[in-house]
Design a protein around this motif. Sequence first.
Motif, PDB file in Angstrom:
ATOM      1  N   ARG A 164      14.248  15.331  67.821  1.00 21.90           N
ATOM      2  CA  ARG A 164      14.408  14.875  66.432  1.00 21.90           C
ATOM      3  C   ARG A 164      13.534  15.743  65.538  1.00 21.90           C
ATOM      4  O   ARG A 164      12.414  16.084  65.910  1.00 21.90           O
ATOM      5  N   LEU A 165      14.090  16.106  64.390  1.00 18.72           N
ATOM      6  CA  LEU A 165      13.343  16.955  63.458  1.00 18.72           C
ATOM      7  C   LEU A 165      13.447  16.374  62.060  1.00 18.72           C
ATOM      8  O   LEU A 165      14.471  15.785  61.709  1.00 18.72           O
ATOM      9  N   TRP A 166      12.399  16.579  61.282  1.00 17.37           N
ATOM     10  CA  TRP A 166      12.414  16.100  59.901  1.00 17.37           C
ATOM     11  C   TRP A 166      12.651  17.299  58.979  1.00 17.37           C
ATOM     12  O   TRP A 166      11.730  18.094  58.738  1.00 17.37           O
ATOM     13  N   PRO A 167      13.896  17.443  58.537  1.00 22.16           N
ATOM     14  CA  PRO A 167      14.257  18.622  57.744  1.00 22.16           C
ATOM     15  C   PRO A 167      13.371  18.768  56.503  1.00 22.16           C
ATOM     16  O   PRO A 167      13.050  17.769  55.856  1.00 22.16           O
ATOM     17  N   ARG A 168      12.975  19.994  56.251  1.00 16.80           N
ATOM     18  CA  ARG A 168      12.162  20.373  55.093  1.00 16.80           C
ATOM     19  C   ARG A 168      10.742  19.811  55.153  1.00 16.80           C
ATOM     20  O   ARG A 168       9.999  19.912  54.191  1.00 16.80           O
ATOM     21  N   SER A 169      10.354  19.229  56.296  1.00 17.86           N
ATOM     22  CA  SER A 169       8.987  18.699  56.405  1.00 17.86           C
ATOM     23  C   SER A 169       7.957  19.830  56.366  1.00 17.86           C
ATOM     24  O   SER A 169       6.776  19.580  56.106  1.00 17.86           O
ATOM     25  N   GLN A 170       8.406  21.061  56.591  1.00  8.49           N
ATOM     26  CA  GLN A 170       7.459  22.192  56.543  1.00  8.49           C
ATOM     27  C   GLN A 170       6.881  22.389  55.145  1.00  8.49           C
ATOM     28  O   GLN A 170       5.887  23.075  54.982  1.00  8.49           O
ATOM     29  N   PHE A 171       7.517  21.786  54.150  1.00  4.85           N
ATOM     30  CA  PHE A 171       7.027  21.944  52.776  1.00  4.85           C
ATOM     31  C   PHE A 171       6.076  20.821  52.366  1.00  4.85           C
ATOM     32  O   PHE A 171       5.571  20.824  51.251  1.00  4.85           O
ATOM     33  N   ALA A 172       5.888  19.834  53.222  1.00  2.78           N
ATOM     34  CA  ALA A 172       5.023  18.690  52.884  1.00  2.78           C
ATOM     35  C   ALA A 172       3.860  18.648  53.869  1.00  2.78           C
ATOM     36  O   ALA A 172       3.868  19.345  54.888  1.00  2.78           O
ATOM     37  N   SER A 173       2.863  17.824  53.575  1.00  2.00           N
ATOM     38  CA  SER A 173       1.772  17.730  54.544  1.00  2.00           C
ATOM     39  C   SER A 173       2.205  16.831  55.712  1.00  2.00           C
ATOM     40  O   SER A 173       3.115  16.006  55.581  1.00  2.00           O
ATOM     41  N   LEU A 174       1.525  17.016  56.820  1.00  2.00           N
ATOM     42  CA  LEU A 174       1.928  16.339  58.057  1.00  2.00           C
ATOM     43  C   LEU A 174       1.758  14.819  57.954  1.00  2.00           C
ATOM     44  O   LEU A 174       0.731  14.340  57.505  1.00  2.00           O
ATOM     45  N   SER A 175       2.785  14.101  58.365  1.00  2.00           N
ATOM     46  CA  SER A 175       2.661  12.648  58.491  1.00  2.00           C
ATOM     47  C   SER A 175       3.268  12.253  59.830  1.00  2.00           C
ATOM     48  O   SER A 175       4.326  12.748  60.208  1.00  2.00           O
ATOM     49  N   ARG A 176       2.586  11.347  60.534  1.00  3.08           N
ATOM     50  CA  ARG A 176       3.177  10.844  61.788  1.00  3.08           C
ATOM     51  C   ARG A 176       3.961   9.560  61.537  1.00  3.08           C
ATOM     52  O   ARG A 176       4.481   8.958  62.456  1.00  3.08           O
ATOM     53  N   ASP A 177       3.970   9.138  60.261  1.00  2.35           N
ATOM     54  CA  ASP A 177       4.660   7.886  59.944  1.00  2.35           C
ATOM     55  C   ASP A 177       6.080   8.114  59.443  1.00  2.35           C
ATOM     56  O   ASP A 177       6.647   7.259  58.776  1.00  2.35           O
ATOM     57  N   VAL A 178       6.615   9.300  59.718  1.00  4.79           N
ATOM     58  CA  VAL A 178       7.994   9.585  59.302  1.00  4.79           C
ATOM     59  C   VAL A 178       8.940   8.633  60.048  1.00  4.79           C
ATOM     60  O   VAL A 178       8.642   8.210  61.168  1.00  4.79           O
ATOM     61  N   THR A 179      10.062   8.327  59.411  1.00  2.99           N
ATOM     62  CA  THR A 179      10.971   7.359  60.057  1.00  2.99           C
ATOM     63  C   THR A 179      12.212   8.061  60.586  1.00  2.99           C
ATOM     64  O   THR A 179      12.651   9.085  60.046  1.00  2.99           O
ATOM     65  N   ASN A 180      12.790   7.463  61.606  1.00  5.94           N
ATOM     66  CA  ASN A 180      13.975   8.063  62.219  1.00  5.94           C
ATOM     67  C   ASN A 180      15.153   8.135  61.260  1.00  5.94           C
ATOM     68  O   ASN A 180      16.037   8.975  61.416  1.00  5.94           O
ATOM     69  N   GLU A 181      15.120   7.264  60.294  1.00 10.44           N
ATOM     70  CA  GLU A 181      16.192   7.241  59.296  1.00 10.44           C
ATOM     71  C   GLU A 181      16.331   8.609  58.611  1.00 10.44           C
ATOM     72  O   GLU A 181      17.422   9.040  58.255  1.00 10.44           O
ATOM     73  N   HIS A 182      15.198   9.315  58.454  1.00  9.66           N
ATOM     74  CA  HIS A 182      15.240  10.614  57.778  1.00  9.66           C
ATOM     75  C   HIS A 182      15.277  11.791  58.749  1.00  9.66           C
ATOM     76  O   HIS A 182      15.175  12.944  58.329  1.00  9.66           O
ATOM     77  N   ALA A 183      15.378  11.497  60.017  1.00  6.80           N
ATOM     78  CA  ALA A 183      15.340  12.578  61.011  1.00  6.80           C
ATOM     79  C   ALA A 183      16.726  13.147  61.280  1.00  6.80           C
ATOM     80  O   ALA A 183      17.727  12.434  61.202  1.00  6.80           O
ATOM     81  N   ALA A 184      16.745  14.437  61.595  1.00  2.31           N
ATOM     82  CA  ALA A 184      17.960  15.053  62.126  1.00  2.31           C
ATOM     83  C   ALA A 184      17.874  14.957  63.648  1.00  2.31           C
ATOM     84  O   ALA A 184      16.784  15.100  64.221  1.00  2.31           O
ATOM     85  N   ILE A 185      18.982  14.713  64.277  1.00  3.94           N
ATOM     86  CA  ILE A 185      19.001  14.625  65.744  1.00  3.94           C
ATOM     87  C   ILE A 185      19.701  15.882  66.249  1.00  3.94           C
ATOM     88  O   ILE A 185      20.860  16.134  65.880  1.00  3.94           O
ATOM     89  N   ALA A 186      18.995  16.654  67.060  1.00  2.40           N
ATOM     90  CA  ALA A 186      19.545  17.942  67.498  1.00  2.40           C
ATOM     91  C   ALA A 186      20.557  17.725  68.626  1.00  2.40           C
ATOM     92  O   ALA A 186      20.339  18.147  69.770  1.00  2.40           O
ATOM     93  N   GLU A 187      21.654  17.101  68.297  1.00  4.07           N
ATOM     94  CA  GLU A 187      22.711  16.931  69.305  1.00  4.07           C
ATOM     95  C   GLU A 187      23.368  18.284  69.513  1.00  4.07           C
ATOM     96  O   GLU A 187      23.726  18.965  68.533  1.00  4.07           O
ATOM     97  N   MET A 188      23.527  18.671  70.739  1.00  3.66           N
ATOM     98  CA  MET A 188      24.097  20.002  71.011  1.00  3.66           C
ATOM     99  C   MET A 188      24.546  20.049  72.467  1.00  3.66           C
ATOM    100  O   MET A 188      23.962  19.395  73.333  1.00  3.66           O
ATOM    101  N   PRO A 189      25.587  20.848  72.716  1.00  4.22           N
ATOM    102  CA  PRO A 189      26.034  20.965  74.110  1.00  4.22           C
ATOM    103  C   PRO A 189      25.101  21.840  74.930  1.00  4.22           C
ATOM    104  O   PRO A 189      24.366  22.670  74.385  1.00  4.22           O
ATOM    105  N   ARG A 190      25.130  21.636  76.224  1.00  2.00           N
ATOM    106  CA  ARG A 190      24.385  22.463  77.187  1.00  2.00           C
ATOM    107  C   ARG A 190      24.590  23.940  76.871  1.00  2.00           C
ATOM    108  O   ARG A 190      25.705  24.372  76.518  1.00  2.00           O
ATOM    109  N   GLY A 191      23.520  24.716  76.975  1.00  6.63           N
ATOM    110  CA  GLY A 191      23.612  26.152  76.716  1.00  6.63           C
ATOM    111  C   GLY A 191      23.272  26.512  75.277  1.00  6.63           C
ATOM    112  O   GLY A 191      23.174  27.681  74.925  1.00  6.63           O
ATOM    113  N   SER A 192      23.082  25.477  74.432  1.00  6.10           N
ATOM    114  CA  SER A 192      22.774  25.744  73.028  1.00  6.10           C
ATOM    115  C   SER A 192      21.286  26.014  72.859  1.00  6.10           C
ATOM    116  O   SER A 192      20.463  25.631  73.694  1.00  6.10           O
TER     117      SER A 192
END
Length: 309
Positions: A164-192
């Motif tokens: 799971r990744l928080w898109p554009r979080s590189q532009f903000a300061s680190l928080s561990r309280d991010v919620t899954n609602e705002h996360a991208a899920i890196a769904e991908m087939p094998r080999g990706s």
Amino acid sequence: MYNVSRCSHGSAHRAPCSLLAEKAKYLDQLRAHGYFIVERLADDALLEQVERELEPWFAATPRCRGDFYGWNTTRFGALLLKSRASHELVLNELILAIMDEVLGPHCDWYQLNLSQGIRIHPGERQQVPHRDEEMWPCAKGRAEYLVNVMWALSDYTAENGATRLWPRSQFASLSRDVTNEHAAIAEMPRGSALVYLGSVTHCGGANLSNAPRTGLILSYSLGWLKQYENAFLTYPPQVASEFSKPIRDLLGYRIHRPNLGGYEGQDPAVLFETDSHTLAAIDAIPPAVALELQAHYQNRAAGLEGGVG
Ligand SMILES: O=C(O)CCC(=O)C(=O)O
Ligand SMILES: [Fe+2]
């Protein structure tokens, strides 16, 4: 799921588009969102070989112990020793082209920071959100220190623990309280390959399925940073001498100009040419600095001729 466009490769059904031609698009995605995915970047034959070589290690390695590594996860390093086929993943042309752009401008050369097999077993909880650059205790934000590549050896799904990744979080300061609602899920087939910045917040997902999720992390960092995996203990010279020069370079058997990581004042590549311990120290100065030094001596000589001390 955020809409990051994808390009599929290696599939028998689709003509592979030119990967390097797509580099600019992927770089844009990486810089804007903090990550991108290239579906099926590794072909089946390569994946099967990597799996054959690594499966015994996944089976034999005890589960991790810790709130970061997890308690129901298997991890091990030294992939280049354990899987010859992994070298091909490390040297993937598109991946290195991305590293040239993101890391290249901030170092003499970039290095392999880490190689790690990760198997998240059923029942594992979601990992704590983090940034991989946290490992270096210094000011951040002026340059990317690290770019990570997660190679999927199984299909990654929301259910089985896809990263799971928080898109554009590189532009903000680190928080561990991010919620899954705002996360991208890196769904991908094998080999990706999922490529993400060391400054983007992410974590391994919880595995709610009944099968393991398996992947390999190959991360690359600026050549003047300390590596996560101690390359010289993992692959000492006798081992590294069996590797190709590009792999040895990525491990750090190469001087970082002007004078980091040398051996007896020389480029450590000399280790593969001689066993002498009486070597002349040789400058390894970038051209711009070499000109500066020459100018210094020329000015000084001119000054002396003119009677100035
Ligand atoms: O397994 C994953 O999906 C991510 C793992 C990770 O981010 C890490 O261990 O640093
Ligand atoms: Fe991470």
